[in-house]
Scaffold this active site. Structure first.
Site, PDB file in Angstrom:
ATOM      1  N   ASP A 159       0.860  -1.182   0.000  1.00 61.22           N
ATOM      2  CA  ASP A 159       0.000   0.000   0.000  1.00 61.22           C
ATOM      3  C   ASP A 159       0.898   1.235   0.000  1.00 61.22           C
ATOM      4  OD1 ASP A 159      -2.131   1.705   0.156  1.00 61.22           O
ATOM      5  OD2 ASP A 159      -2.781   1.100   2.151  1.00 61.22           O
ATOM      6  N   ASP A 213      -2.919   2.472  -6.027  1.00 61.99           N
ATOM      7  CA  ASP A 213      -1.876   2.546  -5.005  1.00 61.99           C
ATOM      8  C   ASP A 213      -1.792   1.332  -4.087  1.00 61.99           C
ATOM      9  OD1 ASP A 213      -4.324   3.124  -3.836  1.00 61.99           O
ATOM     10  OD2 ASP A 213      -3.513   4.591  -2.442  1.00 61.99           O
ATOM     11  N   GLU A 214      -2.513   0.256  -4.369  1.00 60.47           N
ATOM     12  CA  GLU A 214      -2.370  -0.923  -3.519  1.00 60.47           C
ATOM     13  C   GLU A 214      -2.679  -2.194  -4.302  1.00 60.47           C
ATOM     14  OE1 GLU A 214      -5.206  -1.635  -0.347  1.00 60.47           O
ATOM     15  OE2 GLU A 214      -6.539  -0.090  -1.163  1.00 60.47           O
TER      16      GLU A 214
END
Length: 361
Positions: free
Chosen positions: A14, A108-109
């Site tokens: 993350d 983003d993860e």
């Protein structure tokens, strides 16, 4: 992380305050200062907040006026999604050095299954360390990572040492790690469900574990088996690299309340064009068109239609969205937000083949 040979090794990566961190990386004047990515208008919304801003209580999805009130020194930066997508692609290239089993959750993860890694490093923890180091070196950004034997615990672990942290939950630690966490911290339990659990006297993982499956099923239905498992540190869901997208949509919050058809038709047309452009880039289309309407008292309604055949063009999508909007005119209150979503997605080639077959009959 030591384990039996058949135990999965899952990493959840993350990025730390991703959008805001990219802006601080690219503009040195923003470093160390409270930054919010989003609009600073009266009805703007925070898309992401730097850690400096979070110390004041600024959070994503917060109205901009509230964020400004919490942090008068807050600096608003307009989003640059093309830049974020490019950085995300670079990060996924790093992931791909270690495993083909990558399940993105957002820009983003992502989850990575490194049970059988492409590069043998002795442990999932070592792989996570290398990935975080490569992200820092190649993008100038920091990432937090969680390592565990299932997806649920890996995600909890990545939150545990944020920002720029790494945490491992071994098979022997899973049930105990979950026991003292509040149920609102469980990924998959939203605010409404957490409130229902609190009303039933379920506040922690230990409380949840004390309820049997019959009890949980009576109160939560089919999802009860998931709650029953994760309260014991059990989650059998695999990492799904080819997980199909379920929907594609966009929405817009307006500077002033809308009451007239003429003021709504243009924005709905623009949103349909954006959704269709996303469909073309992914070579998909869909059969369900949904219109979201939020009034100025924050009450929200959704109108949808499911078609016999998939949408074939932006114009057709617009026609269906316009039809749904007409059913909401005149509005009972001023409209502050509209959204358009296309779901029940299928490959465009498949939809085209069906339409051609119908034309030939």
């Amino acid at each position: 992380m030591t384990q039996a040979p058949d135990t999965r090794r899952i990493i959840h990566v993350d990025m730390d305050a991703f959008y805001a961190s990219v802006e601080q990386r690219d503009n040195p004047a923003l470093r160390g200062r409270p930054v919010a990515v989003g609009g600073d208008r009266q009805r703007g919304v925070v898309a992401a907040a730097s850690y400096e801003a979070r110390r004041f209580g600024v959070r994503s999805a917060m109205p901009s006026v509230t964020a400004r009130r919490k942090c008068p020194e807050l600096i608003f930066v307009p989003p640059r999604f093309d830049v974020y997508r490019a950085v995300s692609a670079r990060i996924h290239q790093i992931f791909a050095r270690y495993t083909p089993l990558i399940q993105p959750l957002s820009l983003d993860e992502a989850y990575l299954d490194v049970t059988r890694p492409l590069l043998v490093r002795g442990s999932a923890t070592r792989i996570a360390q290398e990935i975080r180091a490569a992200i820092r070196e190649e993008t100038g950004l920091t990432a937090s990572a969680g390592v565990s034997y299932n997806k649920f615990l890996a995600k909890l672990a990545s939150d545990y040492r944020k920002p720029d942290g790494l945490h491992v939950i071994t098979p022997g630690q899973g049930a105990d790690f979950v026991a003292d966490l509040g149920v609102e911290q469980f990924h998959g339990i939203g605010p409404a469900t957490a409130a229902r659990m609190h009303a039933l006297g379920i506040h922690t993982g230990r409380d949840l574990r004390a309820r049997d499956l019959t009890y949980l099923t009576r109160h939560f239905g089919k999802v009860a088996s998931f709650y029953y498992g994760v309260a014991r540190g059990i989650d059998h869901r695999p990492v799904e690299p080819d997980r199909p997208r379920k929907s594609l949509g966009t929405e817009r919050t307006f500077e002033r309340d809308l009451y007239e058809w003429a003021d709504m038709a243009g924005p709905v047309s623009d949103m349909c064009q954006r959704v269709w452009h996303g469909c073309e880039r992914r070579d998909i289309t869909g059969r369900t068109v949904t219109l979201k309407v939020k009034y100025n008292d924050f009450r929200q309604i959704v109108r949808a239609c499911t078609l016999m055949q998939a949408v074939a063009s932006a114009e057709e999508l617009h026609a269906h969205a316009r039809g749904l909007l007409r059913g909401c005119i005149p509005p009972e209150r001023g409209i502050r937000l509209l959204g358009v979503t296309l779901s029940t997605l299928v490959p465009r080639a498949q939809a085209g083949a069906r339409q051609l077959a119908l034309a030939l009959e």
